[in-house]
Scaffold this active site. Sequence first.
Site, PDB file in Angstrom:
ATOM      1  N   ASN A  15     -42.418 102.848  -2.017  1.00  0.00           N
ATOM      2  CA  ASN A  15     -41.590 102.691  -0.815  1.00  0.00           C
ATOM      3  C   ASN A  15     -40.201 102.208  -1.192  1.00  0.00           C
ATOM      4  O   ASN A  15     -39.884 102.032  -2.366  1.00  0.00           O
ATOM      5  CB  ASN A  15     -42.265 101.735   0.173  1.00  0.00           C
ATOM      6  CG  ASN A  15     -42.522 100.397  -0.474  1.00  0.00           C
ATOM      7  OD1 ASN A  15     -41.609  99.714  -0.901  1.00  0.00           O
ATOM      8  ND2 ASN A  15     -43.800 100.024  -0.583  1.00  0.00           N
ATOM      9  N   ASP A  62     -50.041 100.608   1.484  1.00  0.00           N
ATOM     10  CA  ASP A  62     -51.304 100.444   2.207  1.00  0.00           C
ATOM     11  C   ASP A  62     -52.386 101.373   1.654  1.00  0.00           C
ATOM     12  O   ASP A  62     -53.570 101.083   1.752  1.00  0.00           O
ATOM     13  CB  ASP A  62     -51.089 100.739   3.701  1.00  0.00           C
ATOM     14  CG  ASP A  62     -50.223  99.655   4.336  1.00  0.00           C
ATOM     15  OD1 ASP A  62     -50.310  98.501   3.875  1.00  0.00           O
ATOM     16  OD2 ASP A  62     -49.447  99.977   5.260  1.00  0.00           O
ATOM     17  N   PRO A  87     -56.317  97.068  -0.994  1.00  0.00           N
ATOM     18  CA  PRO A  87     -56.667  95.754  -0.444  1.00  0.00           C
ATOM     19  C   PRO A  87     -55.447  95.156   0.263  1.00  0.00           C
ATOM     20  O   PRO A  87     -54.317  95.379  -0.170  1.00  0.00           O
ATOM     21  CB  PRO A  87     -57.016  94.928  -1.689  1.00  0.00           C
ATOM     22  CG  PRO A  87     -56.334  95.621  -2.817  1.00  0.00           C
ATOM     23  CD  PRO A  87     -56.277  97.085  -2.458  1.00  0.00           C
ATOM     24  N   ASP A  88     -55.677  94.447   1.364  1.00  0.00           N
ATOM     25  CA  ASP A  88     -54.582  93.717   2.012  1.00  0.00           C
ATOM     26  C   ASP A  88     -54.547  92.330   1.367  1.00  0.00           C
ATOM     27  O   ASP A  88     -55.425  91.494   1.598  1.00  0.00           O
ATOM     28  CB  ASP A  88     -54.832  93.640   3.526  1.00  0.00           C
ATOM     29  CG  ASP A  88     -53.622  93.054   4.248  1.00  0.00           C
ATOM     30  OD1 ASP A  88     -52.997  92.111   3.686  1.00  0.00           O
ATOM     31  OD2 ASP A  88     -53.287  93.528   5.340  1.00  0.00           O
ATOM     32  N   ILE A  89     -53.544  92.126   0.544  1.00  0.00           N
ATOM     33  CA  ILE A  89     -53.481  90.900  -0.268  1.00  0.00           C
ATOM     34  C   ILE A  89     -53.366  89.668   0.622  1.00  0.00           C
ATOM     35  O   ILE A  89     -54.086  88.680   0.457  1.00  0.00           O
ATOM     36  CB  ILE A  89     -52.293  90.983  -1.259  1.00  0.00           C
ATOM     37  CG1 ILE A  89     -52.405  92.261  -2.094  1.00  0.00           C
ATOM     38  CG2 ILE A  89     -52.241  89.751  -2.155  1.00  0.00           C
ATOM     39  CD1 ILE A  89     -51.153  92.630  -2.855  1.00  0.00           C
ATOM     40  N   PHE A 141     -44.599  88.689   6.000  1.00  0.00           N
ATOM     41  CA  PHE A 141     -43.484  89.444   6.573  1.00  0.00           C
ATOM     42  C   PHE A 141     -44.051  90.597   7.390  1.00  0.00           C
ATOM     43  O   PHE A 141     -45.120  91.115   7.072  1.00  0.00           O
ATOM     44  CB  PHE A 141     -42.592  90.005   5.458  1.00  0.00           C
ATOM     45  CG  PHE A 141     -41.631  89.006   4.918  1.00  0.00           C
ATOM     46  CD1 PHE A 141     -42.079  87.980   4.108  1.00  0.00           C
ATOM     47  CD2 PHE A 141     -40.276  89.069   5.239  1.00  0.00           C
ATOM     48  CE1 PHE A 141     -41.202  87.029   3.612  1.00  0.00           C
ATOM     49  CE2 PHE A 141     -39.390  88.136   4.752  1.00  0.00           C
ATOM     50  CZ  PHE A 141     -39.852  87.109   3.934  1.00  0.00           C
ATOM     51  N   LYS A 178     -50.231  90.611  13.491  1.00  0.00           N
ATOM     52  CA  LYS A 178     -50.468  90.394  12.047  1.00  0.00           C
ATOM     53  C   LYS A 178     -50.621  88.916  11.721  1.00  0.00           C
ATOM     54  O   LYS A 178     -51.433  88.537  10.886  1.00  0.00           O
ATOM     55  CB  LYS A 178     -49.303  90.966  11.236  1.00  0.00           C
ATOM     56  CG  LYS A 178     -49.364  92.452  11.137  1.00  0.00           C
ATOM     57  CD  LYS A 178     -48.211  93.047  10.395  1.00  0.00           C
ATOM     58  CE  LYS A 178     -48.202  94.546  10.672  1.00  0.00           C
ATOM     59  NZ  LYS A 178     -47.039  95.201  10.119  1.00  0.00           N
ATOM     60  N   LYS A 220     -54.070  87.893   9.929  1.00  0.00           N
ATOM     61  CA  LYS A 220     -54.039  87.471   8.519  1.00  0.00           C
ATOM     62  C   LYS A 220     -54.097  85.957   8.370  1.00  0.00           C
ATOM     63  O   LYS A 220     -53.908  85.434   7.282  1.00  0.00           O
ATOM     64  CB  LYS A 220     -52.787  88.043   7.845  1.00  0.00           C
ATOM     65  CG  LYS A 220     -52.743  89.570   7.918  1.00  0.00           C
ATOM     66  CD  LYS A 220     -51.673  90.183   7.046  1.00  0.00           C
ATOM     67  CE  LYS A 220     -51.533  91.669   7.375  1.00  0.00           C
ATOM     68  NZ  LYS A 220     -50.936  92.449   6.316  1.00  0.00           N
TER      69      LYS A 220
HETATM   70  O1  C5P Z   1     -49.926  94.789   7.640  1.00  0.00           O
HETATM   71  P1  C5P Z   1     -48.583  94.892   7.021  1.00  0.00           P
HETATM   72  O2  C5P Z   1     -48.575  95.640   5.735  1.00  0.00           O
HETATM   73  O3  C5P Z   1     -47.487  95.347   7.900  1.00  0.00           O
HETATM   74  O4  C5P Z   1     -48.233  93.353   6.716  1.00  0.00           O
HETATM   75  C1  C5P Z   1     -47.092  92.984   6.017  1.00  0.00           C
HETATM   76  C2  C5P Z   1     -47.351  91.701   5.282  1.00  0.00           C
HETATM   77  O5  C5P Z   1     -48.590  91.761   4.587  1.00  0.00           O
HETATM   78  C3  C5P Z   1     -46.310  91.422   4.226  1.00  0.00           C
HETATM   79  O6  C5P Z   1     -46.177  90.032   4.133  1.00  0.00           O
HETATM   80  C4  C5P Z   1     -46.927  92.029   2.974  1.00  0.00           C
HETATM   81  O7  C5P Z   1     -46.450  91.391   1.807  1.00  0.00           O
HETATM   82  C5  C5P Z   1     -48.394  91.778   3.188  1.00  0.00           C
HETATM   83  N1  C5P Z   1     -49.273  92.826   2.660  1.00  0.00           N
HETATM   84  C6  C5P Z   1     -50.172  92.543   1.669  1.00  0.00           C
HETATM   85  N2  C5P Z   1     -51.043  93.497   1.205  1.00  0.00           N
HETATM   86  C7  C5P Z   1     -51.033  94.720   1.741  1.00  0.00           C
HETATM   87  C8  C5P Z   1     -50.141  95.041   2.751  1.00  0.00           C
HETATM   88  C9  C5P Z   1     -49.275  94.089   3.190  1.00  0.00           C
HETATM   89  O8  C5P Z   1     -50.165  91.414   1.181  1.00  0.00           O
HETATM   90  N3  C5P Z   1     -51.848  95.629   1.279  1.00  0.00           N
END
Ligand code: C5P
Length: 396
Positions: A210, A280, A306-308, A324, A338, A342
């Site tokens: 991106n 994502d 994975p969503d970190i 963010f 979010k 989260k």
């Molecule tokens: O859900 P979204 O991607 O919009 O959320 C954005 C936030 O989640 C940011 O703080 C980004 O660093 C974090 N993020 C993450 N892992 C992902 C996607 C987003 O930590 N796979």
Amino acid sequence: MKNILIGVCGGIAAYKSANIISKLKKKGYNVKVIMTKNATEIITPLTLETLSRNKVFVDMWDKNRSFEVEHISLAEWADLCLIAPATYNIVGKIANGIADDMLSTVIAACNCDKFIALAMNVNMYNNPILKENIEKLKKYNDYNFIDSDEGFLACNANAKGRLKDEDEIVNIVENYFLNKKIKKLLKGKKLLLTAGRTEEPLDPVRYFSNNSSGKMGYSLAIQAINLGAEVTLISGPTSLDIPEELAEFVQVKTAKEMCDEVLKRFDTMDIGIGCAAVADYKPKVCADQKIKKNTDELVITLDKNPDILYNMGLKKEKQILVGFAAETENIIENATKKLKKKNLDMIVANNAHNMRSSNNAATFIKKDGTMKEYTEKPKFDLAYDILIEISNIISK
Ligand code: C5P
């Protein structure tokens, strides 16, 4: 309130020290004054005694001295030492280890930071010996120089050598204490920060990624270090310089690598900030060889990454967690979702179009529903605002 020790030397600008002392007293500082013998020929100790509301020190061998070893107790008392005006002579003495009167002896015994406001005749100012002495002292961290201004000098010349304006000197002192206070805001706090973009390989030469430049995350790292935090930066690719004085820097490429490195360390952290633009999805398969353009259509299957931040939110115990939300529509609504999903303490909602820009505007949304809007400013400044808000959350 802080203790300021003022040294006054025997240049004609010595009379201006009265104004500096008076201004610092009005701002609530405790002020003690040491004059050189020459300075007492220009302005009387009585004047400075009255303004500082303290005894003025001149003579090492004062017959009315108290039982204390005055040059040591004064040096220990001071939080900051300001010599204004500082002559060619005092700079030479300090730089060459001479301690032959009260002022030079106290300076030699002082561990605090010193500000030396130069004032002298233009030829003395231009003398290379002065420059050498200044350079020598600058090698030690605690000597700071307040350079002279250009202006009308007592020697009838319009040239460099005039004591800097009294208000500016007072401002420098005030900023010094303010910065010292700010530097402690995140002192000793362990901060884990993700930044940059991730790259998800499709074959050995292609990847999905991106637009993220990493500027926001790297600004956060630098500002957090300035505020005293111990920063671990887990970064995807960027073209930025690695900030100095990080506790740890971990270079990763993919979201999976970033997630593993983050989760390994998160338990011992006080603060987590997810600033990385994490992909994502990733290609389900990464081809061993470069994909050939043999077909009219190429279908690529993507797997969810994975969503970190979500995982940090699951593990979170005492940590403050900030994320963010870079959105292109319904910014506040999406960001609030979010924040909850989260398990964050705060989310920084901003427009995704600012990704590559050096500036950003944002709304900070906190867990308790309160919001603060920040108009467009450099990312470096916005990073500072984010960290101040985090320190407010910590101190609640
Ligand atoms: O859900 P979204 O991607 O919009 O959320 C954005 C936030 O989640 C940011 O703080 C980004 O660093 C974090 N993020 C993450 N892992 C992902 C996607 C987003 O930590 N796979």
